[in-house]
Design an enzyme around this catalytic site. Structure first.
Site, PDB file in Angstrom:
ATOM      1  N   THR A 141       4.216  59.694   1.583  1.00 28.45           N
ATOM      2  CA  THR A 141       4.908  59.128   2.734  1.00 28.45           C
ATOM      3  C   THR A 141       4.680  59.978   3.993  1.00 28.45           C
ATOM      4  O   THR A 141       4.519  61.192   3.878  1.00 28.45           O
ATOM      5  CB  THR A 141       6.411  59.121   2.385  1.00 28.45           C
ATOM      6  OG1 THR A 141       6.592  58.199   1.329  1.00 28.45           O
ATOM      7  CG2 THR A 141       7.288  58.760   3.542  1.00 28.45           C
ATOM      8  N   ARG A 169      10.436  46.131  -4.808  1.00 30.48           N
ATOM      9  CA  ARG A 169      11.168  47.407  -4.833  1.00 30.48           C
ATOM     10  C   ARG A 169      11.216  48.019  -3.421  1.00 30.48           C
ATOM     11  O   ARG A 169      10.231  48.046  -2.716  1.00 30.48           O
ATOM     12  CB  ARG A 169      10.477  48.381  -5.792  1.00 30.48           C
ATOM     13  CG  ARG A 169      11.101  49.786  -5.844  1.00 30.48           C
ATOM     14  CD  ARG A 169      10.407  50.740  -4.923  1.00 30.48           C
ATOM     15  NE  ARG A 169      10.840  52.128  -5.124  1.00 30.48           N
ATOM     16  CZ  ARG A 169      10.527  53.142  -4.309  1.00 30.48           C
ATOM     17  NH1 ARG A 169       9.785  52.904  -3.243  1.00 30.48           N
ATOM     18  NH2 ARG A 169      10.938  54.355  -4.548  1.00 30.48           N
ATOM     19  N   VAL A 170      12.377  48.493  -3.032  1.00 26.01           N
ATOM     20  CA  VAL A 170      12.517  49.169  -1.742  1.00 26.01           C
ATOM     21  C   VAL A 170      13.007  50.585  -2.007  1.00 26.01           C
ATOM     22  O   VAL A 170      13.933  50.788  -2.794  1.00 26.01           O
ATOM     23  CB  VAL A 170      13.534  48.425  -0.834  1.00 26.01           C
ATOM     24  CG1 VAL A 170      13.758  49.198   0.458  1.00 26.01           C
ATOM     25  CG2 VAL A 170      13.050  47.012  -0.553  1.00 26.01           C
ATOM     26  N   GLY A 171      12.378  51.561  -1.346  1.00 28.52           N
ATOM     27  CA  GLY A 171      12.784  52.951  -1.516  1.00 28.52           C
ATOM     28  C   GLY A 171      13.737  53.402  -0.423  1.00 28.52           C
ATOM     29  O   GLY A 171      14.425  52.595   0.207  1.00 28.52           O
ATOM     30  N   ASP A 172      13.749  54.683  -0.184  1.00 27.77           N
ATOM     31  CA  ASP A 172      14.655  55.276   0.810  1.00 27.77           C
ATOM     32  C   ASP A 172      14.136  55.164   2.240  1.00 27.77           C
ATOM     33  O   ASP A 172      14.910  55.219   3.198  1.00 27.77           O
ATOM     34  CB  ASP A 172      14.839  56.762   0.494  1.00 27.77           C
ATOM     35  CG  ASP A 172      13.492  57.488   0.486  1.00 27.77           C
ATOM     36  OD1 ASP A 172      12.637  57.129  -0.349  1.00 27.77           O
ATOM     37  OD2 ASP A 172      13.288  58.397   1.311  1.00 27.77           O
ATOM     38  N   THR A 191      11.143  62.635   2.374  1.00 28.87           N
ATOM     39  CA  THR A 191      10.094  62.105   1.509  1.00 28.87           C
ATOM     40  C   THR A 191      10.408  62.527   0.087  1.00 28.87           C
ATOM     41  O   THR A 191      11.068  63.541  -0.133  1.00 28.87           O
ATOM     42  CB  THR A 191       8.699  62.621   1.939  1.00 28.87           C
ATOM     43  OG1 THR A 191       7.776  62.409   0.860  1.00 28.87           O
ATOM     44  CG2 THR A 191       8.690  64.095   2.256  1.00 28.87           C
ATOM     45  N   GLY A 192       9.923  61.749  -0.868  1.00 32.62           N
ATOM     46  CA  GLY A 192      10.169  62.081  -2.273  1.00 32.62           C
ATOM     47  C   GLY A 192      10.456  60.821  -3.062  1.00 32.62           C
ATOM     48  O   GLY A 192      10.013  59.739  -2.681  1.00 32.62           O
ATOM     49  N   ILE A 193      11.206  60.949  -4.125  1.00 32.51           N
ATOM     50  CA  ILE A 193      11.467  59.799  -4.997  1.00 32.51           C
ATOM     51  C   ILE A 193      12.656  59.007  -4.454  1.00 32.51           C
ATOM     52  O   ILE A 193      13.798  59.469  -4.454  1.00 32.51           O
ATOM     53  CB  ILE A 193      11.701  60.272  -6.442  1.00 32.51           C
ATOM     54  CG1 ILE A 193      10.431  60.978  -6.925  1.00 32.51           C
ATOM     55  CG2 ILE A 193      12.056  59.100  -7.347  1.00 32.51           C
ATOM     56  CD1 ILE A 193      10.555  61.678  -8.239  1.00 32.51           C
ATOM     57  N   GLY A 194      12.344  57.806  -3.984  1.00 35.97           N
ATOM     58  CA  GLY A 194      13.361  56.985  -3.332  1.00 35.97           C
ATOM     59  C   GLY A 194      14.589  56.761  -4.187  1.00 35.97           C
ATOM     60  O   GLY A 194      15.719  56.753  -3.688  1.00 35.97           O
TER      61      GLY A 194
HETATM   62  N1  ASP Z   1      10.242  58.135  -0.571  1.00 40.38           N
HETATM   63  C1  ASP Z   1       9.200  57.176  -0.782  1.00 40.38           C
HETATM   64  C2  ASP Z   1       9.687  56.054  -1.632  1.00 40.38           C
HETATM   65  O1  ASP Z   1      10.374  56.305  -2.600  1.00 40.38           O
HETATM   66  C3  ASP Z   1       7.989  57.757  -1.429  1.00 40.38           C
HETATM   67  C4  ASP Z   1       7.556  59.096  -0.944  1.00 40.38           C
HETATM   68  O2  ASP Z   1       8.188  59.739  -0.142  1.00 40.38           O
HETATM   69  O3  ASP Z   1       6.514  59.513  -1.413  1.00 40.38           O
HETATM   70  O4  ASP Z   1       9.343  54.931  -1.375  1.00 40.38           O
END
Ligand code: ASP
Length: 276
Positions: A141, A169-172, A191-194
């Site tokens: 991201t 699917r929608v993330g953060d 950034t990271g795991i939504g």
């Molecule tokens: N945060 C983003 C999501 O989960 C992915 C990412 O930051 O790599 O969609």
């Protein structure tokens, strides 16, 4: 660290960065900083954030824009959001299948009617995905935070999401308080795991901590540590900027592509160790 206004901080995602990808990522971050910074001359922090993110989307180097990963059905769905600190205006777009997600998010912000929109209304009928290719490096991201000469803070984030995600699917990243947040005190991009970030709302937490008197540096560290304590490592990275020009970045992953540029003539870019 404190910088003279205007200041722009960008990231290209936190994750399991490979050493071999470092140079390409740093080069792209560096160019995004220059492009964004140029916008301060004629525009505000809004233009700086959008231009820096747009450059990274177009580069195909990160998981955003042309580098977006595909979902389990084989197509891309991008999410993005942008927020202006002084006015608390927000625009977020989800599930966009073509074009620039950050520019769509900005359009929604300027329309000033709704905060979040799904992508279908923005897809043109003659879709052409030929320009889309998947990110070739371990990039992620992208995001940016900026503080202009008028003291306005802006935060934005754009992503292709997580590889193999279910369609829809929608993330953060498009959600204020999760993937980004800006007030008159701070601007933050995550950034990271939504699926983890959405449970903690780390960007909003940073704003709360700073308004309670924490420095931006301590606030980011406290929130990243909290996520690590609750969910373990390898799931989050954040950049932040306060109203005085103090910038910081924290992550609990192997690396996070990131950089800062300011009127001091400073330009720093890192993927692994380094203080911005
Ligand atoms: N945060 C983003 C999501 O989960 C992915 C990412 O930051 O790599 O969609």
């Amino acid at each position: 660290m404190r910088y003279n206004l205007p200041v722009l901080v960008v990231h290209g995602g936190a994750g399991s960065w490979q050493i071999a990808d470092q140079d390409k990522a740093k080069l792209t971050i560096s160019e995004a900083l220059e492009r964004g910074y140029y916008e301060f001359r004629k525009g505000s922090a809004i233009e700086a954030v959008v231009e820096a993110i747009y450059y990274m989307e177009e580069s195909g180097v990160f998981d955003a824009g042309k580098g977006s990963v595909r979902n389990s059905a084989g197509y891309i769905e991008m999410d993005a959001g942008i927020m202006v600190g002084n006015t608390l205006q927000v625009g977020g777009i989800m599930g966009l299948r073509e074009g620039s997600a950050i520019k769509k998010a900005l359009e929604i912000l300027f329309q000033n009617r709704h905060v979040l929109m799904i992508g279908s209304n923005y897809n043109s009928s003659n879709s052409n995905n030929s320009a889309i290719y998947e990110s070739k490096v371990s990039g992620d991201t992208v995001g940016a935070v900026a503080l202009d000469q008028h003291g306005n803070l802006v935060a934005g984030t754009s992503t292709g999401g997580i590889k193999g995600k279910l369609p829809g699917r929608v993330g953060d990243s498009p959600i204020p308080g999760a993937g980004y947040y800006a007030t008159s005190n701070v601007a933050v991009s995550s950034t990271g795991i939504g699926e983890i970030i959405l449970r903690i709302l780390p960007a909003k937490e940073v704003d709360i901590l700073v308004s309670l008197g924490f420095t931006i540096d301590d606030a980011l560290r406290a929130v990243v540590n909290k996520v690590t304590k609750t969910f373990g490592k390898d799931n989050i990275g954040m950049i932040g900027l306060d109203k005085y020009g103090n910038a910081s970045a924290y992550y609990n992953t192997k690396g996070m592509a990131r950089g800062v540029i300011s009127s001091d003539g400073v330009k720093k870019v890192y993927v692994f160790e380094g203080d911005i």
